[in-house]
Write a protein that holds these residues in place. Sequence first.
Motif, PDB file in Angstrom:
ATOM      1  N   TRP A 215       0.975  -1.232  -0.094  1.00 18.81           N
ATOM      2  CA  TRP A 215       0.129   0.048  -0.043  1.00 18.81           C
ATOM      3  C   TRP A 215       0.813   1.274   0.074  1.00 18.81           C
ATOM      4  CZ3 TRP A 215      -5.118  -0.698  -1.194  1.00 18.81           C
ATOM      5  CH2 TRP A 215      -5.762  -1.796  -0.630  1.00 18.81           C
ATOM      6  N   ASN A 216       2.223   1.078   0.195  1.00 14.95           N
ATOM      7  CA  ASN A 216       3.062   2.417   0.015  1.00 14.95           C
ATOM      8  C   ASN A 216       2.450   3.292  -1.056  1.00 14.95           C
ATOM      9  OD1 ASN A 216       4.553   1.548   2.293  1.00 14.95           O
ATOM     10  ND2 ASN A 216       6.254   0.810   1.092  1.00 14.95           N
ATOM     11  N   PRO A 217       2.390   2.702  -2.241  1.00 18.96           N
ATOM     12  CA  PRO A 217       2.004   4.130  -3.448  1.00 18.96           C
ATOM     13  C   PRO A 217       0.769   4.782  -2.910  1.00 18.96           C
ATOM     14  CG  PRO A 217       2.416   1.907  -4.455  1.00 18.96           C
ATOM     15  CD  PRO A 217       2.347   1.598  -2.778  1.00 18.96           C
ATOM     16  N   VAL A 218      -0.082   4.638  -2.079  1.00 20.42           N
ATOM     17  CA  VAL A 218      -1.454   5.218  -1.758  1.00 20.42           C
ATOM     18  C   VAL A 218      -1.599   5.807  -0.485  1.00 20.42           C
ATOM     19  CG1 VAL A 218      -2.561   3.871  -3.511  1.00 20.42           C
ATOM     20  CG2 VAL A 218      -2.781   3.130  -1.222  1.00 20.42           C
ATOM     21  N   VAL A 219      -0.587   5.474   0.444  1.00 18.94           N
ATOM     22  CA  VAL A 219      -0.733   5.767   2.053  1.00 18.94           C
ATOM     23  C   VAL A 219      -0.559   7.037   2.219  1.00 18.94           C
ATOM     24  CG1 VAL A 219       0.394   5.675   4.207  1.00 18.94           C
ATOM     25  CG2 VAL A 219      -0.125   3.694   3.120  1.00 18.94           C
ATOM     26  N   ALA A 220       0.344   7.791   1.547  1.00 19.72           N
ATOM     27  CA  ALA A 220       0.369   9.283   1.690  1.00 19.72           C
ATOM     28  C   ALA A 220      -0.575  10.140   1.319  1.00 19.72           C
ATOM     29  CB  ALA A 220       1.811   9.723   0.954  1.00 19.72           C
TER      30      ALA A 220
END
Length: 281
Positions: free
Chosen positions: A53-58
């Motif tokens: 999920w790193n690409p969407v967490v921010a």
Amino acid sequence: TWEARSGSSPAFSESRMPIADLRGVRLHYQLEGADGAPALALAHSLGTDLSLWNPVVARLSSACQILRWDMRGHGESSVIPGPSKLLDFGRDFLALLDTLEIHHCHFAGISLGGMLGLWLAIHAPERLGKLILANTAARIGQPRHWEERIALVRHQGLASVAAGSAERWFTSAWRQAHAEDVTRITQRLASSSSEGYISACAALRDADLTADLYRVQAQTLVVAGAFDPVTTPEDGRTLERSIPRAHYIELAAAHLAPVECPAEFSQAVLAFLAPQEEPRG
């Protein structure tokens, strides 16, 4: 309350990220975002971990407090011997919510994580707000398919599966443009626990929620990948037709839409989660 509160509970131990000891399983998790914001749980797919999920967490953490965790048998969480069932993943998650004192949350799951979301909406609806089902189905594959996958991993290890996973997970154009990302994700699969992977395959082999979809009363966003060979757009349309309050969107992606289309995925989720004004008059 939707706010997560952590403290000096003995269920917590020091790590690069916290570990929660829960009823015989230790779950590695991450909780981030603004205190007091609505909680959104993110459940990853088979053979990945919370970093998926790193690409969407921010983007998502601008409006939500994000809870991610490695499901049993994945990442840094416990590997439990023997086959698992969807029930086991569900109980793990509910115990994690209890430990973190999160009484109610929105839920987004992809593939295996999406099936977990369906299970929770059917069996623990009081714990969920809105539901996002990404690249998933009421049944993923057929039992024979999973038996073959289990036998392959048992005899040849996860490297045999990782070699072909990129073609299922990403479109050709994305693989060419993001070769380093593809290598990192597939290498993570190859180095994962074979026993944990096989255990989760058994859960997918045995899980069929088709007959219970009518019981999903949560507002639901179904996100399909237009080029997904695993859980096809028709699988997504079936969820839309069968879940009473479902809405369907399709992204130009294969099986891991939040990775391949992070901006579009995040925008759709945030719009879906935004409070709706009550009609006047």
